[in-house]
Design an enzyme around this catalytic site. Structure first.
Site, PDB file in Angstrom:
ATOM      1  N   TYR A   1      12.965 -24.092  20.028  1.00  0.00           N
ATOM      2  CA  TYR A   1      14.404 -24.392  20.019  1.00  0.00           C
ATOM      3  C   TYR A   1      15.129 -23.512  21.052  1.00  0.00           C
ATOM      4  O   TYR A   1      15.920 -24.012  21.866  1.00  0.00           O
ATOM      5  CB  TYR A   1      14.918 -24.133  18.606  1.00  0.00           C
ATOM      6  CG  TYR A   1      16.410 -24.183  18.424  1.00  0.00           C
ATOM      7  CD1 TYR A   1      17.088 -25.398  18.393  1.00  0.00           C
ATOM      8  CD2 TYR A   1      17.148 -23.006  18.242  1.00  0.00           C
ATOM      9  CE1 TYR A   1      18.469 -25.440  18.202  1.00  0.00           C
ATOM     10  CE2 TYR A   1      18.524 -23.041  18.050  1.00  0.00           C
ATOM     11  CZ  TYR A   1      19.173 -24.255  18.031  1.00  0.00           C
ATOM     12  OH  TYR A   1      20.536 -24.293  17.841  1.00  0.00           O
TER      13      TYR A   1
ATOM     14  N   LYS B   1      17.223 -24.554  24.492  1.00  0.00           N
ATOM     15  CA  LYS B   1      18.650 -24.255  24.658  1.00  0.00           C
ATOM     16  C   LYS B   1      18.882 -23.415  25.923  1.00  0.00           C
ATOM     17  O   LYS B   1      19.938 -23.526  26.547  1.00  0.00           O
ATOM     18  CB  LYS B   1      19.195 -23.544  23.416  1.00  0.00           C
ATOM     19  CG  LYS B   1      19.275 -24.444  22.176  1.00  0.00           C
ATOM     20  CD  LYS B   1      20.389 -25.485  22.260  1.00  0.00           C
ATOM     21  CE  LYS B   1      20.644 -26.165  20.925  1.00  0.00           C
ATOM     22  NZ  LYS B   1      21.738 -27.132  20.942  1.00  0.00           N
TER      23      LYS B   1
END
Ligand SMILES: NC(=O)c1ccc[n+]([C@@H]2O[C@H](COP(=O)([O-])OP(=O)(O)OC[C@H]3O[C@@H](n4cnc5c(N)ncnc54)[C@H](OP(=O)(O)O)[C@@H]3O)[C@@H](O)[C@H]2O)c1
Length: 270
Positions: A168, A172
């Site tokens: 994740y 990002k």
């Protein structure tokens, strides 16, 4: 009178953006969701009479549906758009509690998880920006906002040894770079591309942790507390959205082009 497109507004932070922005009847609020009937039903139940809400269906991972959503948005607004809020994201607990070396014990699953995060949180967002920038260029506010994460701050991860949420966080970081690249191209046209982290927000992700996940979650929250000693748990989506909207309103191309900010308008993430 402003127009907004918000992705991932079926629940969580996206729903709070919808709730806040549509409370002003002079705003036109277009939401892009996977489940159109479900979202329309919730809107009818919770916001009866708000004729300024328009629900469009698209899956971020399906370019054609995003393309149709951009065309339909132009029909609603007359061809322009003031604000794009790219909020939807791929979020899974699979990588959230174990460090990357532990995840790597299952290389196939790790690769699948990395690619799924990259596809939705980076590649699909780039498609979204490309499809909606022509509308933004014809808008008045000219603001494209990506909802990112403090997990994407490399210095923070290194200093506090934040070992969780690897796939994740990597996706990002790439999203933040995409924002900087779009800004490099379009800041001269007056378009602000900006990523904002919402802080730590209770959207139910930690409601049903397994016994295996609990130590990783406890360790992550202890590190958050070490970083921000006043941290006493997650905030509400409504509070986070109010803070982020202040940051969005105050942000300008001159001082914030391509930046990555927190809900506080700086780089203090919690
Ligand atoms: N909560 C936090 O503490 C926190 C912290 C840092 C950053 N963020 C960021 O804030 C944003 C919102 O997070 P949240 O906590 O509100 O998440 P959430 O409650 O899990 O909501 C995620 C939203 O994204 C949508 N979505 C997921 N995959 C999609 C796809 N392929 N196409 C279209 N929509 C898709 C979901 O739609 P469905 O209902 O159809 O699944 C849902 O509306 C995310 O960008 C997240 O990374 C959150």
């Amino acid at each position: 009178m402003s127009s907004y497109v918000i992705t991932g507004a079926s629940r969580g932070i996206g729903w709070a953006f919808l709730s806040n922005l549509s409370s002003n009847p002079s705003n036109t609020v277009i939401v892009i969701v996977r489940n159109k009937p479900g979202t329309e039903k919730r809107v009818a139940q919770e916001f009866p009479g708000r004729a300024n809400i328009h629900v469009l269906q698209a899956d971020l991972n399906d370019y054609k549906t995003l393309e149709t959503a951009a065309t339909d948005t132009a029909k609603i607004t007359g061809g322009s758009l003031d604000y794009l809020i790219a909020n939807a994201a791929y979020l899974t607990t699979w990588d959230h509690f174990d460090p990357i070396g532990t995840l790597g014990k299952n290389p196939t699953a790790l690769e699948e998880n990395l690619l799924a995060n990259f596809k939705t949180n980076t590649v699909a967002q780039i498609h979204l920006f490309n499809l909606f920038t022509p509308l933004i260029l014809r808008g008045a506010a000219k603001k494209v906002i990506a909802i990112s994460s403090g997990h994407a701050d490399i210095d923070l991860v290194a200093k506090f040894n934040l070992g969780n949420a690897s796939s994740y966080a990597i996706s990002k970081v790439a999203l933040n770079m995409a924002i900087a690249k779009f800004s490099a191209q379009y800041h001269g046209d007056g378009v602000l591309f900006l990523s904002i982290s919402p802080g730590v927000v209770d959207t139910g992700h930690f409601d049903h942790l397994t016994e295996e996940q609990l130590p990783g979650a406890t360790s992550m929250f202890a590190k958050f507390k070490e970083y921000a000693p006043t941290f006493n748990g997650a905030t509400t989506p409504e509070g986070s959205v109010k803070d982020m909207l202040d940051v969005i309103e105050n942000a300008t191309v001159e001082k914030d082009a391509g930046a990555s900010l927190s809900h506080k308008g700086n780089r203090t993430w919690i």
